[in-house]
Design a protein around this motif. Structure first.
Motif, PDB file in Angstrom:
ATOM      1  N   GLU A  25     -16.778 -14.823  -8.739  1.00 22.65           N
ATOM      2  CA  GLU A  25     -15.692 -14.387  -7.873  1.00 22.65           C
ATOM      3  C   GLU A  25     -14.433 -15.133  -8.277  1.00 22.65           C
ATOM      4  O   GLU A  25     -14.437 -16.365  -8.365  1.00 22.65           O
ATOM      5  CB  GLU A  25     -16.025 -14.653  -6.409  1.00 22.65           C
ATOM      6  CG  GLU A  25     -17.189 -13.827  -5.892  1.00 22.65           C
ATOM      7  CD  GLU A  25     -17.517 -14.121  -4.433  1.00 22.65           C
ATOM      8  OE1 GLU A  25     -16.799 -14.941  -3.816  1.00 22.65           O
ATOM      9  OE2 GLU A  25     -18.493 -13.544  -3.928  1.00 22.65           O
ATOM     10  N   ILE A  26     -13.358 -14.383  -8.552  1.00 20.67           N
ATOM     11  CA  ILE A  26     -12.109 -15.000  -8.983  1.00 20.67           C
ATOM     12  C   ILE A  26     -10.940 -14.443  -8.187  1.00 20.67           C
ATOM     13  O   ILE A  26     -11.067 -13.402  -7.545  1.00 20.67           O
ATOM     14  CB  ILE A  26     -11.846 -14.787 -10.494  1.00 20.67           C
ATOM     15  CG1 ILE A  26     -11.693 -13.284 -10.790  1.00 20.67           C
ATOM     16  CG2 ILE A  26     -12.949 -15.407 -11.323  1.00 20.67           C
ATOM     17  CD1 ILE A  26     -11.282 -12.989 -12.222  1.00 20.67           C
ATOM     18  N   GLN A  27      -9.837 -15.149  -8.250  1.00 22.61           N
ATOM     19  CA  GLN A  27      -8.597 -14.711  -7.617  1.00 22.61           C
ATOM     20  C   GLN A  27      -7.650 -14.231  -8.708  1.00 22.61           C
ATOM     21  O   GLN A  27      -7.465 -14.916  -9.714  1.00 22.61           O
ATOM     22  CB  GLN A  27      -7.958 -15.861  -6.841  1.00 22.61           C
ATOM     23  CG  GLN A  27      -6.991 -15.431  -5.751  1.00 22.61           C
ATOM     24  CD  GLN A  27      -7.690 -14.820  -4.548  1.00 22.61           C
ATOM     25  OE1 GLN A  27      -8.894 -14.996  -4.388  1.00 22.61           O
ATOM     26  NE2 GLN A  27      -6.955 -14.113  -3.723  1.00 22.61           N
ATOM     27  N   VAL A  28      -7.095 -13.026  -8.515  1.00 21.46           N
ATOM     28  CA  VAL A  28      -6.172 -12.480  -9.513  1.00 21.46           C
ATOM     29  C   VAL A  28      -4.870 -12.057  -8.848  1.00 21.46           C
ATOM     30  O   VAL A  28      -4.843 -11.728  -7.655  1.00 21.46           O
ATOM     31  CB  VAL A  28      -6.781 -11.259 -10.247  1.00 21.46           C
ATOM     32  CG1 VAL A  28      -8.067 -11.629 -10.964  1.00 21.46           C
ATOM     33  CG2 VAL A  28      -7.018 -10.095  -9.292  1.00 21.46           C
ATOM     34  N   GLY A  59     -19.933  -4.373 -17.598  1.00 25.58           N
ATOM     35  CA  GLY A  59     -20.075  -4.929 -16.253  1.00 25.58           C
ATOM     36  C   GLY A  59     -19.230  -4.201 -15.242  1.00 25.58           C
ATOM     37  O   GLY A  59     -18.839  -3.048 -15.458  1.00 25.58           O
ATOM     38  N   THR A  60     -18.944  -4.871 -14.142  1.00 26.05           N
ATOM     39  CA  THR A  60     -18.210  -4.252 -13.034  1.00 26.05           C
ATOM     40  C   THR A  60     -17.142  -5.201 -12.503  1.00 26.05           C
ATOM     41  O   THR A  60     -17.251  -6.423 -12.610  1.00 26.05           O
ATOM     42  CB  THR A  60     -19.149  -3.889 -11.872  1.00 26.05           C
ATOM     43  OG1 THR A  60     -19.811  -5.081 -11.414  1.00 26.05           O
ATOM     44  CG2 THR A  60     -20.179  -2.858 -12.295  1.00 26.05           C
ATOM     45  N   PHE A  61     -16.116  -4.594 -11.929  1.00 29.62           N
ATOM     46  CA  PHE A  61     -15.144  -5.284 -11.076  1.00 29.62           C
ATOM     47  C   PHE A  61     -15.370  -4.772  -9.659  1.00 29.62           C
ATOM     48  O   PHE A  61     -15.574  -3.568  -9.466  1.00 29.62           O
ATOM     49  CB  PHE A  61     -13.700  -4.944 -11.453  1.00 29.62           C
ATOM     50  CG  PHE A  61     -13.280  -5.368 -12.827  1.00 29.62           C
ATOM     51  CD1 PHE A  61     -13.304  -6.705 -13.201  1.00 29.62           C
ATOM     52  CD2 PHE A  61     -12.828  -4.424 -13.740  1.00 29.62           C
ATOM     53  CE1 PHE A  61     -12.898  -7.084 -14.472  1.00 29.62           C
ATOM     54  CE2 PHE A  61     -12.413  -4.795 -15.009  1.00 29.62           C
ATOM     55  CZ  PHE A  61     -12.454  -6.127 -15.377  1.00 29.62           C
ATOM     56  N   GLN A  62     -15.304  -5.640  -8.688  1.00 29.66           N
ATOM     57  CA  GLN A  62     -15.323  -5.188  -7.298  1.00 29.66           C
ATOM     58  C   GLN A  62     -14.273  -5.942  -6.507  1.00 29.66           C
ATOM     59  O   GLN A  62     -14.210  -7.169  -6.542  1.00 29.66           O
ATOM     60  CB  GLN A  62     -16.694  -5.389  -6.646  1.00 29.66           C
ATOM     61  CG  GLN A  62     -16.741  -4.796  -5.234  1.00 29.66           C
ATOM     62  CD  GLN A  62     -18.115  -4.870  -4.597  1.00 29.66           C
ATOM     63  OE1 GLN A  62     -18.922  -5.730  -4.949  1.00 29.66           O
ATOM     64  NE2 GLN A  62     -18.401  -3.993  -3.678  1.00 29.66           N
ATOM     65  N   ASP A  63     -13.429  -5.184  -5.819  1.00 29.02           N
ATOM     66  CA  ASP A  63     -12.414  -5.778  -4.958  1.00 29.02           C
ATOM     67  C   ASP A  63     -13.078  -6.228  -3.666  1.00 29.02           C
ATOM     68  O   ASP A  63     -13.522  -5.412  -2.859  1.00 29.02           O
ATOM     69  CB  ASP A  63     -11.316  -4.751  -4.663  1.00 29.02           C
ATOM     70  CG  ASP A  63     -10.149  -5.351  -3.891  1.00 29.02           C
ATOM     71  OD1 ASP A  63     -10.300  -6.457  -3.343  1.00 29.02           O
ATOM     72  OD2 ASP A  63      -9.089  -4.704  -3.836  1.00 29.02           O
ATOM     73  N   ILE A  64     -13.207  -7.541  -3.481  1.00 30.84           N
ATOM     74  CA  ILE A  64     -13.868  -8.092  -2.292  1.00 30.84           C
ATOM     75  C   ILE A  64     -12.853  -8.772  -1.375  1.00 30.84           C
ATOM     76  O   ILE A  64     -13.208  -9.631  -0.574  1.00 30.84           O
ATOM     77  CB  ILE A  64     -14.977  -9.084  -2.685  1.00 30.84           C
ATOM     78  CG1 ILE A  64     -14.405 -10.215  -3.565  1.00 30.84           C
ATOM     79  CG2 ILE A  64     -16.110  -8.371  -3.401  1.00 30.84           C
ATOM     80  CD1 ILE A  64     -15.388 -11.348  -3.821  1.00 30.84           C
ATOM     81  N   ASN A  67     -11.233 -11.805   3.413  1.00 28.11           N
ATOM     82  CA  ASN A  67     -10.357 -11.919   4.579  1.00 28.11           C
ATOM     83  C   ASN A  67     -11.171 -11.958   5.869  1.00 28.11           C
ATOM     84  O   ASN A  67     -10.846 -12.708   6.801  1.00 28.11           O
ATOM     85  CB  ASN A  67      -9.374 -10.750   4.621  1.00 28.11           C
ATOM     86  CG  ASN A  67      -8.325 -10.835   3.515  1.00 28.11           C
ATOM     87  OD1 ASN A  67      -8.106 -11.900   2.948  1.00 28.11           O
ATOM     88  ND2 ASN A  67      -7.684  -9.726   3.209  1.00 28.11           N
ATOM     89  N   ALA A  68     -12.233 -11.142   5.920  1.00 28.71           N
ATOM     90  CA  ALA A  68     -13.095 -11.136   7.108  1.00 28.71           C
ATOM     91  C   ALA A  68     -13.777 -12.486   7.273  1.00 28.71           C
ATOM     92  O   ALA A  68     -13.882 -13.018   8.389  1.00 28.71           O
ATOM     93  CB  ALA A  68     -14.137 -10.024   6.994  1.00 28.71           C
ATOM     94  N   GLU A  69     -14.246 -13.069   6.168  1.00 29.77           N
ATOM     95  CA  GLU A  69     -14.875 -14.383   6.236  1.00 29.77           C
ATOM     96  C   GLU A  69     -13.878 -15.437   6.710  1.00 29.77           C
ATOM     97  O   GLU A  69     -14.228 -16.344   7.477  1.00 29.77           O
ATOM     98  CB  GLU A  69     -15.437 -14.765   4.870  1.00 29.77           C
ATOM     99  CG  GLU A  69     -16.660 -13.952   4.466  1.00 29.77           C
ATOM    100  CD  GLU A  69     -17.154 -14.335   3.083  1.00 29.77           C
ATOM    101  OE1 GLU A  69     -16.486 -15.144   2.405  1.00 29.77           O
ATOM    102  OE2 GLU A  69     -18.213 -13.816   2.680  1.00 29.77           O
ATOM    103  N   ALA A  70     -12.633 -15.315   6.237  1.00 32.87           N
ATOM    104  CA  ALA A  70     -11.601 -16.270   6.657  1.00 32.87           C
ATOM    105  C   ALA A  70     -11.315 -16.142   8.153  1.00 32.87           C
ATOM    106  O   ALA A  70     -11.137 -17.146   8.856  1.00 32.87           O
ATOM    107  CB  ALA A  70     -10.316 -16.051   5.852  1.00 32.87           C
ATOM    108  N   GLU A  71     -11.303 -14.897   8.639  1.00 34.80           N
ATOM    109  CA  GLU A  71     -11.078 -14.680  10.071  1.00 34.80           C
ATOM    110  C   GLU A  71     -12.225 -15.246  10.891  1.00 34.80           C
ATOM    111  O   GLU A  71     -12.018 -15.857  11.954  1.00 34.80           O
ATOM    112  CB  GLU A  71     -10.915 -13.185  10.348  1.00 34.80           C
ATOM    113  CG  GLU A  71      -9.614 -12.596   9.802  1.00 34.80           C
ATOM    114  CD  GLU A  71      -9.517 -11.107  10.040  1.00 34.80           C
ATOM    115  OE1 GLU A  71     -10.393 -10.558  10.750  1.00 34.80           O
ATOM    116  OE2 GLU A  71      -8.575 -10.467   9.523  1.00 34.80           O
ATOM    117  N   ILE A  72     -13.445 -15.026  10.405  1.00 31.85           N
ATOM    118  CA  ILE A  72     -14.615 -15.556  11.107  1.00 31.85           C
ATOM    119  C   ILE A  72     -14.569 -17.081  11.134  1.00 31.85           C
ATOM    120  O   ILE A  72     -14.860 -17.718  12.146  1.00 31.85           O
ATOM    121  CB  ILE A  72     -15.912 -15.058  10.436  1.00 31.85           C
ATOM    122  CG1 ILE A  72     -16.058 -13.543  10.630  1.00 31.85           C
ATOM    123  CG2 ILE A  72     -17.133 -15.775  11.001  1.00 31.85           C
ATOM    124  CD1 ILE A  72     -17.146 -12.929   9.794  1.00 31.85           C
TER     125      ILE A  72
END
Length: 415
Positions: A204-207, A234-239, A244-249
């Motif tokens: 998982e990376i930040q771009v 391989g794959t890219f997935q925008d998570i 953001n949901a985890e940060a809110e939790i």
């Protein structure tokens, strides 16, 4: 499936997930888990690292060799949160990594999103139409890359994820390298090298693409079967939404809703880290316990809105009163600089680490009391608030969290 030799943790995890509607299979070591896996329809595995008979690393390697075990999500659970342990977990074929102690508030959500991504991947292999639909819905794009040419061929969904128009493979590769945040560059390179070494890799990376909008991206990379040594896919997935949901939790679980300060739970976690550091370094810690005098009377006479405004103002003044030089915990790994918290009601705590002179604690206390004694305008009324402070010093007044807090509470005094 939950695999852990700690019976209590395993039972708590099973009960928590069962309450969320999951059917849970339990095993106490890797060998037992492999036997159970062969006769079950397991969709996701949570595994401890250090176990007798067969540890988590060896289990994951053996699982990936099984016909139906190559794509099952495996989440490692361990207190070993150093880079080497994480890289070893991913080298073994892990999908994700959760550090102990487990955050019970978000574990269900973490599993939910992991299962969702896993199911999307399985369905995407059925045919090209399902692949296209799944990519659009799951924000998932695929890519192929010959690392020798530095040209990356990507799907339409991948262009959409990065917010860029269709372009040449070479230009897309250069865009990707530029978009990756500097702190993630080495992790990306390590993941690509693992894939080139025939070990599927996930990261998982930040771009920050050309549109300037920061995104969290999950990248899966594998070596092309029977392909050239330099060929990957391989794959890219925008998570981003998941993150953001985890940060809110986390915000709800660890921070006070009125003041935005860390709550009791987070303060105690940071104090525990600070205690370990102090024990190792032979330094002192000051825990200051504050409460506001007559807060209930102000709350009752001026209303709860005014009470909340007072708490916000107290929070602001406390943060201004505690200088950067007071917070030796700032930028320490695992502490995040949080030395101030609201425990609840009108109670606040301050943690000062690396104390060399106890006189400094008195100076900080006096500074806080002076700041809080300044008048506050509440509901059109000029209100003067006083407060009391109790101080406990580690190790003189205790070596445990609860004993320090109790001592500070009992030692409440007016400086």
């Amino acid at each position: 499936m939950v695999i852990d030799d700690d019976n209590m943790l395993r039972e708590i995890m099973a009960e928590t997930l069962s309450d969320d509607g999951y059917t849970v299979v339990q095993a106490c070591n890797g060998r037992e888990a492999l036997e159970l896996f062969e006769n079950s329809d397991t969709e996701l595995i949570l595994v401890d690292v250090m176990m007798p008979v067969m540890n988590g690393y060896d289990f994951c390697k053996a699982l990936r060799k099984l016909p139906k075990g190559c794509n099952v999500p495996v989440i490692f659970m361990t207190g070993q949160d150093d880079v080497e342990a994480i890289e070893r977990a991913f080298d073994s074929g892990a999908t994700d990594f959760i550090a102990k102690p487990i955050n019970w508030h978000i574990i269900g959500h973490r599993i939910q999103y992991t299962l969702r991504a896993s199911r999307a991947m399985r369905e995407a292999t059925l045919n090209s139409k399902l692949l296209s639909d799944a990519q659009r819905i799951a924000k998932l794009g695929n890519w192929s890359w010959d690392t020798g040419t530095k040209e990356m061929h990507v799907s339409t969904a991948a262009y959409r994820i990065f917010g860029v128009p269709r372009t040449s493979p070479g230009i897309f590769y250069q865009m990707l390298r530029t978009a990756i945040q500097p702190d993630d560059t080495r992790s990306f390179d390590l993941a690509i090298q693992r894939a080139l070494d025939d070990t599927p890799a996930d990261i998982e990376i930040q771009v920050t693409p050309p549109d300037g909008i920061s995104r969290s991206i999950h990248i899966h990379a594998e070596h092309v079967p029977n392909g050239k040594a330099t060929q990957l896919f391989g794959t890219f997935q925008d998570i981003t939404e998941r993150k953001n949901a985890e940060a809110e939790i986390r915000q709800l679980a660890y921070y006070d809703a009125v003041t935005g300060l860390p709550n009791r739970t987070l303060f105690k976690e940071h104090l525990q880290v600070a205690l370990h550091q102090a024990q190792r370094n032979g330094t002192k810690i000051a825990v200051m316990f504050l409460d506001l005098d007559n807060f209930k009377r102000i709350n009752d006479s001026l209303g709860h809105k005014a009470g909340d405004e007072l708490l916000e103002e107290v929070s602001r003044r406390l943060q201004q009163s505690i200088r950067t030089t007071d917070m030796a915990a700032i930028d320490k790994p695992g502490v995040s600089g949080h030395s101030l918290a609201r425990l609840g009601g009108d109670e606040f705590t301050v943690m000062l680490t690396g104390i060399k002179d106890l006189h400094h604690v008195s100076v900080v206390s006096e500074r806080i009391l002076k700041s809080l004694s300044e008048p506050v305008m509440l509901a059109g009324n000029r209100v003067v608030v006083t407060s009391s402070i109790g101080v406990a010093i580690y190790p003189e007044d205790g070596s445990e969290i609860d004993s320090l807090l109790k001592h500070a509470d009992a030692a409440m005094y007016q400086v």
